[in-house]
Design a protein around this motif. Structure first.
Motif, PDB file in Angstrom:
ATOM      1  N   SER A 155       0.668  -0.947  -0.092  1.00 40.93           N
ATOM      2  CA  SER A 155       0.203  -0.099  -0.370  1.00 40.93           C
ATOM      3  C   SER A 155       0.679   1.426   0.229  1.00 40.93           C
ATOM      4  N   SER A 156       0.452   2.514  -0.271  1.00 41.85           N
ATOM      5  CA  SER A 156       0.628   3.738   0.039  1.00 41.85           C
ATOM      6  C   SER A 156       0.979   3.806   1.110  1.00 41.85           C
ATOM      7  N   ARG A 170      -7.589   1.567  -5.762  1.00 44.94           N
ATOM      8  CA  ARG A 170      -6.522   1.611  -4.416  1.00 44.94           C
ATOM      9  C   ARG A 170      -5.525   2.621  -5.615  1.00 44.94           C
ATOM     10  N   TRP A 171      -4.179   2.932  -5.144  1.00 42.06           N
ATOM     11  CA  TRP A 171      -3.428   3.713  -5.893  1.00 42.06           C
ATOM     12  C   TRP A 171      -3.031   2.435  -7.294  1.00 42.06           C
ATOM     13  N   SER A 172      -2.776   1.783  -7.420  1.00 42.08           N
ATOM     14  CA  SER A 172      -2.942   1.219  -8.248  1.00 42.08           C
ATOM     15  C   SER A 172      -4.026   0.982  -9.594  1.00 42.08           C
ATOM     16  N   TYR A 192      -5.562   4.034  -9.853  1.00 48.24           N
ATOM     17  CA  TYR A 192      -5.663   5.493 -10.002  1.00 48.24           C
ATOM     18  C   TYR A 192      -4.368   5.577 -10.861  1.00 48.24           C
ATOM     19  N   ASP A 193      -3.048   4.638 -10.870  1.00 44.31           N
ATOM     20  CA  ASP A 193      -2.042   4.643 -11.742  1.00 44.31           C
ATOM     21  C   ASP A 193      -2.752   3.987 -13.441  1.00 44.31           C
TER      22      ASP A 193
END
Length: 248
Positions: free
Chosen positions: A16-17, A204-206, A208-209
């Motif tokens: 995670s971030s 999840r941040w992934s 967004y990316d």
């Protein structure tokens, strides 16, 4: 989104971030913050800015979390996160501890799904650690109830759009609060209690990316997650008097 392991042997895609830690201090000074850290009145989050309060005691009023002087009265009637419970009131062996919990959402993140109490103790017959999770209070209680057969609370649902990595706060609550009493308390067994606060699902941040790069989210990790906060524990230890009384 490269799954290649880094120097630690762990793929960056599966972690995670960075998270966030918080401390309740009397004032915003170096001395007050260090004093609060020493008293362990601290909590952590997965990165979101949830506000969390957690107190334990033997006589916390049922409506204390709705009181305008909630925090002041909770300090007077009990102990905050990171502390040991006062000695059990011997005049009533059946009395169980109660805990006041309050959480406020991060204004820049998702609404709150639920507050859970996690109780940990050692099984007196085997010595092995035990854990039990209780759903204390949750959003949308008019439509969500704990299943009497499974003991599980239905999921809050999801408003996430994976194609745009967006969500809405049409579900969940901006704040949750309750006073909870341990229904399985045994005064002869040491235990620790801590609180977990869950947000509604968000990308999840992934994810967004992936949307920013114009590719599909990686299949090796979930596309959404529930950001969360978790408190320092409150500990209960039976006194010598309690143990002697239990032998009679």
């Amino acid at each position: 989104l490269n799954p290649t392991p880094n120097a630690t042997g762990v793929s960056g895609a599966v972690v995670s971030s960075a998270g966030t830690t918080a401390v309740w201090a009397e004032e915003n000074t170096r001395e007050a913050i260090f004093d609060a850290m020493k008293s362990k009145e601290t909590y952590g989050t997965s990165g979101t800015m949830i506000r969390l309060r957690f107190f334990g005691g033997w006589d916390l009023p049922a409506g204390i979390t709705k009181d305008a002087e909630f925090v002041k009265k909770a300090y007077a009637a009990g102990v905050p996160m990171g502390q040991d419970m006062p000695a059990h009131p011997l005049k009533d062996m059946a009395k169980a501890p109660s805990f006041a919990v309050w959480a406020l959402k991060d204004p820049e993140s998702g609404n709150l799904d639920r507050i859970q109490m996690i109780k940990v103790w050692a099984d007196p017959s085997t010595g092995y650690p035990r854990e039990k999770i209780y759903d204390v209070v949750w959003s949308d209680q008019d439509t969500r109830q704990i299943d009497e057969t499974t003991g599980k609370l239905p999921p809050v649902g999801s408003t996430v759009d994976l194609t745009t990595a967006t969500y809405t706060n049409d579900i969940g609550a901006t704040q949750l609060r309750a006073v909870w009493t341990d229904p399985d308390f045994d005064p002869t067994i040491s235990a620790a209690y801590y609180v977990r606060v869950l947000e509604i699902p968000t990308p999840r941040w992934s994810t967004y990316d992936a949307v920013a790069l114009g590719i599909d989210p990686p299949s090796s990790v979930p596309a959404t997650l529930q950001e969360r906060a978790w408190s320092s524990p409150i500990w209960y230890t039976p006194s010598d008097e309690i143990m002697e009384m239990a032998k009679r």
